[in-house]
Design an enzyme around this catalytic site. Structure first.
Site, PDB file in Angstrom:
ATOM      1  N   ILE A   1       0.857  -1.187   0.000  1.00 37.15           N
ATOM      2  CA  ILE A   1       0.000   0.000   0.000  1.00 37.15           C
ATOM      3  C   ILE A   1       0.893   1.237   0.000  1.00 37.15           C
ATOM      4  O   ILE A   1       1.680   1.435   0.936  1.00 37.15           O
ATOM      5  CB  ILE A   1      -0.928   0.046   1.233  1.00 37.15           C
ATOM      6  N   THR A   2       0.782   2.075  -1.019  1.00 31.08           N
ATOM      7  CA  THR A   2       1.572   3.311  -1.036  1.00 31.08           C
ATOM      8  C   THR A   2       0.886   4.349  -0.157  1.00 31.08           C
ATOM      9  O   THR A   2      -0.346   4.387  -0.060  1.00 31.08           O
ATOM     10  CB  THR A   2       1.750   3.872  -2.462  1.00 31.08           C
ATOM     11  N   GLY A   3       1.684   5.193   0.496  1.00 30.97           N
ATOM     12  CA  GLY A   3       1.118   6.251   1.340  1.00 30.97           C
ATOM     13  C   GLY A   3       0.312   5.666   2.491  1.00 30.97           C
ATOM     14  O   GLY A   3      -0.758   6.161   2.826  1.00 30.97           O
ATOM     15  N   ALA A   4       0.858   4.628   3.125  1.00 29.13           N
ATOM     16  CA  ALA A   4       0.124   3.983   4.231  1.00 29.13           C
ATOM     17  C   ALA A   4       0.454   4.636   5.571  1.00 29.13           C
ATOM     18  O   ALA A   4       0.106   4.108   6.619  1.00 29.13           O
ATOM     19  CB  ALA A   4       0.440   2.492   4.265  1.00 29.13           C
ATOM     20  N   SER A  51      -0.682   7.526   6.626  1.00 26.38           N
ATOM     21  CA  SER A  51      -1.784   8.323   7.185  1.00 26.38           C
ATOM     22  C   SER A  51      -3.078   8.049   6.431  1.00 26.38           C
ATOM     23  O   SER A  51      -3.089   7.327   5.431  1.00 26.38           O
ATOM     24  CB  SER A  51      -1.450   9.831   7.138  1.00 26.38           C
ATOM     25  N   TYR A  97      -4.686  18.280  -9.244  1.00 21.75           N
ATOM     26  CA  TYR A  97      -5.047  17.093  -8.456  1.00 21.75           C
ATOM     27  C   TYR A  97      -6.161  16.313  -9.149  1.00 21.75           C
ATOM     28  O   TYR A  97      -6.087  15.085  -9.320  1.00 21.75           O
ATOM     29  CB  TYR A  97      -5.496  17.505  -7.050  1.00 21.75           C
TER      30      TYR A  97
HETATM   31  P1  NDP Z   1      -3.439  11.662   3.262  1.00 22.89           P
HETATM   32  O1  NDP Z   1      -2.768  12.955   2.966  1.00 22.89           O
HETATM   33  O2  NDP Z   1      -3.838  11.363   4.663  1.00 22.89           O
HETATM   34  O3  NDP Z   1      -2.539  10.468   2.760  1.00 22.89           O
HETATM   35  C1  NDP Z   1      -1.754  10.573   1.609  1.00 22.89           C
HETATM   36  C2  NDP Z   1      -0.565   9.669   1.750  1.00 22.89           C
HETATM   37  O4  NDP Z   1       0.245   9.818   0.576  1.00 22.89           O
HETATM   38  C3  NDP Z   1       0.331  10.008   2.946  1.00 22.89           C
HETATM   39  O5  NDP Z   1       0.706   8.790   3.544  1.00 22.89           O
HETATM   40  C4  NDP Z   1       1.522  10.675   2.295  1.00 22.89           C
HETATM   41  O6  NDP Z   1       2.739  10.481   2.985  1.00 22.89           O
HETATM   42  C5  NDP Z   1       1.578   9.925   0.979  1.00 22.89           C
HETATM   43  N1  NDP Z   1       2.422  10.602  -0.007  1.00 22.89           N
HETATM   44  C6  NDP Z   1       2.340  11.871  -0.457  1.00 22.89           C
HETATM   45  N2  NDP Z   1       3.345  12.129  -1.314  1.00 22.89           N
HETATM   46  C7  NDP Z   1       4.084  10.999  -1.409  1.00 22.89           C
HETATM   47  C8  NDP Z   1       5.260  10.641  -2.114  1.00 22.89           C
HETATM   48  N3  NDP Z   1       5.909  11.507  -2.894  1.00 22.89           N
HETATM   49  N4  NDP Z   1       5.749   9.383  -1.983  1.00 22.89           N
HETATM   50  C9  NDP Z   1       5.127   8.490  -1.178  1.00 22.89           C
HETATM   51  N5  NDP Z   1       4.021   8.775  -0.475  1.00 22.89           N
HETATM   52  C10 NDP Z   1       3.505  10.018  -0.587  1.00 22.89           C
HETATM   53  O7  NDP Z   1      -4.697  11.641   2.296  1.00 22.89           O
HETATM   54  P2  NDP Z   1      -5.884  10.563   2.062  1.00 22.89           P
HETATM   55  O8  NDP Z   1      -5.714   9.407   2.949  1.00 22.89           O
HETATM   56  O9  NDP Z   1      -7.144  11.317   2.088  1.00 22.89           O
HETATM   57  O10 NDP Z   1      -5.621  10.150   0.548  1.00 22.89           O
HETATM   58  C11 NDP Z   1      -5.411   8.824   0.143  1.00 22.89           C
HETATM   59  C12 NDP Z   1      -6.031   8.601  -1.220  1.00 22.89           C
HETATM   60  O11 NDP Z   1      -7.442   8.787  -1.154  1.00 22.89           O
HETATM   61  C13 NDP Z   1      -5.537   9.553  -2.300  1.00 22.89           C
HETATM   62  O12 NDP Z   1      -5.332   8.818  -3.492  1.00 22.89           O
HETATM   63  C14 NDP Z   1      -6.695  10.510  -2.488  1.00 22.89           C
HETATM   64  O13 NDP Z   1      -6.723  11.036  -3.798  1.00 22.89           O
HETATM   65  C15 NDP Z   1      -7.857   9.588  -2.243  1.00 22.89           C
HETATM   66  N6  NDP Z   1      -9.116  10.217  -1.911  1.00 22.89           N
HETATM   67  C16 NDP Z   1      -9.261  10.921  -0.743  1.00 22.89           C
HETATM   68  C17 NDP Z   1     -10.479  11.510  -0.462  1.00 22.89           C
HETATM   69  C18 NDP Z   1     -10.694  12.280   0.780  1.00 22.89           C
HETATM   70  O14 NDP Z   1     -11.795  12.796   0.953  1.00 22.89           O
HETATM   71  N7  NDP Z   1      -9.725  12.405   1.672  1.00 22.89           N
HETATM   72  C19 NDP Z   1     -11.620  11.367  -1.367  1.00 22.89           C
HETATM   73  C20 NDP Z   1     -11.340  10.606  -2.551  1.00 22.89           C
HETATM   74  C21 NDP Z   1     -10.134  10.057  -2.790  1.00 22.89           C
HETATM   75  P3  NDP Z   1       3.147  11.362   4.304  1.00 22.89           P
HETATM   76  O15 NDP Z   1       2.413  10.721   5.450  1.00 22.89           O
HETATM   77  O16 NDP Z   1       4.623  11.173   4.373  1.00 22.89           O
HETATM   78  O17 NDP Z   1       2.722  12.760   4.041  1.00 22.89           O
END
Ligand code: NDP
Length: 315
Positions: free
Chosen positions: A7-10, A12, A190
Site C-alpha cells: 500500500i503506497t502512502g500507508a 496516514s 489534483y
Molecule cells: P493523506 O494525505 O492522509 O494520505 C496521503 C498519503 O500519501 C500520505 O501517507 C503521504 O505520505 C503519501 N504521499 C504523499 N506524497 C508521497 C510521495 N511523494 N511518496 C510516497 N508517499 C507520498 O490523504 P488521504 O488518505 O485522504 O488520501 C489517500 C487517497 O485517497 C488519495 O489517493 C486521495 O486522492 C484519495 N481520496 C481521498 C479523499 C478524501 O476525501 N480524503 C476522497 C477521494 C479520494 P506522508 O504521510 O509522508 O505525508
C-alpha cells in the site's frame, strides 16, 4: 499463507486505515510503501498494527529513481506481491506556483499519476511469480475527477484537453505544468491526476486482464474529510469541511470506514470483477459506479498511457 499487499502512502489517512483493517484480519502482511520511514513506523504503532503483520519500505513517488529503488528492494526482500494498492497522493489547492518532482514533473500529476504508473508497470511482472488465487491492482480514484457528479462539477473541473502539457513533460519551462496546457491551478492538477489514475486502471484492464487474470479496480472511498489530504488548505476550510460533509452533503465517511471499504476491494471474494470503479451507497454497500465521459474515454486512456510510458522512461 498470508496475502502480501503493498500500500503506497500507508503512513496516514486512507492508506493507514486500510493497512490496519487488513492486518487485523490476520490474513494479510502489509508492505507500507512510504516516503517518511519514521512517520510510517510511528503511525503503524499508534494504530496498533501488530509487528508481524507489516513491513515499512521506503518509497518516494516524487522521484522515479526512488520508485525503481523500491522495486529492487522489494524484489530482494523475497516477498511475493499479491495485491498492489496505489493510494498515496498530494493535493495542493492553495499553491499559486507549480512545484516539481525530482524529474521535473508538476508535483501532483508527477506523484499521484506518473510515480504510480512506473511503480505498477514495473511490479506487473512480479505478479507472475505469485500463486495467490485473487491478484489485484487497485488505483484509488476520486469523485472530484468525475464531471458526471455534483462534486466533480465544483470548479476548477478536471479536463485533460488534448494532453499537450503532459506530452511536453509538465515541466513549466518550454511547456505548461498542466496536462491540458493551461495555466497552473493546484486543485485542477489534483483532479486531472485522479482522472489519469482512473484511465490507467481501465487501460491496464484492457491490456492485461485476460493475459494475467489480475483484477484491476479503482474506487471512490467517500469523502474522508479529516485526512491529511487537506493539510495544505486554508485553516477556515479545514475547520468547516468535515461538518459540511457530515451534515450538508452527507458524503462524509470516517477514516475507519473508508479503510474498510478499500480493504474490501483488496480482499472481498465478491469484488473480483476487473475494470470496475467501485463506490458505496448510503447504507455502505458497494456498487459498480459510472465514470464521467472523460474518465472512461478509451482513446484518451491509450494516449495517456503512451505519453506516460515515454515520460517515465519505459518507451
Ligand atoms: P493523506 O494525505 O492522509 O494520505 C496521503 C498519503 O500519501 C500520505 O501517507 C503521504 O505520505 C503519501 N504521499 C504523499 N506524497 C508521497 C510521495 N511523494 N511518496 C510516497 N508517499 C507520498 O490523504 P488521504 O488518505 O485522504 O488520501 C489517500 C487517497 O485517497 C488519495 O489517493 C486521495 O486522492 C484519495 N481520496 C481521498 C479523499 C478524501 O476525501 N480524503 C476522497 C477521494 C479520494 P506522508 O504521510 O509522508 O505525508
Amino acid at each position: 499463507r498470508k496475502g502480501s499487499v503493498i500500500i503506497t502512502g500507508a503512513s496516514s489517512g486512507l492508506g493507514l486505515a486500510t493497512a490496519k483493517a487488513l492486518a487485523e484480519t490476520g490474513k494479510w502482511h502489509v508492505i507500507m510503501a512510504c516516503r517518511d520511514f519514521l512517520k510510517a513506523e510511528r503511525a503503524a504503532k499508534a494504530a496498533g498494527i501488530a509487528k508481524e503483520n507489516y513491513t515499512v519500505m521506503h518509497l518516494d513517488l516524487a522521484s522515479l529513481d526512488s520508485v525503481r529503488q523500491f522495486v529492487d528492494n522489494f524484489r530482494q526482500s523475497g516477498r511475493p506481491i499479491d495485491v498492489l494498492v496505489c493510494n498515496a497522493a498530494v493535493y495542493l489547492p492553495t499553491a499559486s506556483e507549480p512545484t516539481y518532482t525530482a524529474d521535473g514533473f508538476e508535483l501532483s500529476v508527477g506523484t499521484n499519476h506518473l510515480g504510480h504508473f512506473l511503480l505498477s508497470r514495473l511490479l506487473l511482472e512480479d505478479f507472475n511469480k505469485s500463486d495467490y488465487p485473487s491478484k489485484r491492482l487497485i488505483i484509488v480514484g476520486s469523485i472530484t475527477g468525475n464531471t458526471n457528479t455534483l462534486a466533480g462539477n465544483v470548479p476548477p473541473k478536471a479536463n485533460l484537453g488534448d494532453l499537450r502539457g503532459l506530452a511536453g513533460g509538465l515541466n513549466g519551462l518550454n511547456t505548461s505544468a498542466m496536462i491540458d496546457g493551461g495555466s497552473f491551478d493546484g486543485a485542477k492538477a489534483y483532479k486531472d491526476s485522479k482522472v489519469c489514475n482512473m484511465l490507467t486502471m481501465q487501460e491496464f484492464h484492457r491490456r492485461y486482464h485476460e493475459e494475467t487474470g489480475i483484477t484491476f479496480a479503482s474506487l471512490y472511498p467517500g469523502c474522508i474529510a479529516t485526512t491529511g489530504l487537506f493539510r495544505e488548505h486554508i485553516p477556515l476550510f479545514r475547520l468547516l469541511f468535515p461538518p459540511f460533509q457530515k451534515y450538508i452533503t452527507k458524503g462524509f465517511v470516517s477514516e475507519d470506514e473508508s479503510g474498510k471499504r478499500l480493504a474490501q476491494v483488496v480482499s472481498d471474494p465478491s469484488l473480483t470483477k476487473s475494470g470496475v470503479y467501485w463506490s458505496w451507497n448510503k447504507a455502505s454497500a458497494s456498487f459498480e459506479n459510472q465514470l464521467s465521459q472523460e474518465a472512461s474515454d478509451a482513446d484518451k486512456a491509450r494516449k495517456v498511457w503512451d505519453i506516460s510510458e515515454k515520460l517515465v522512461g519505459l518507451a
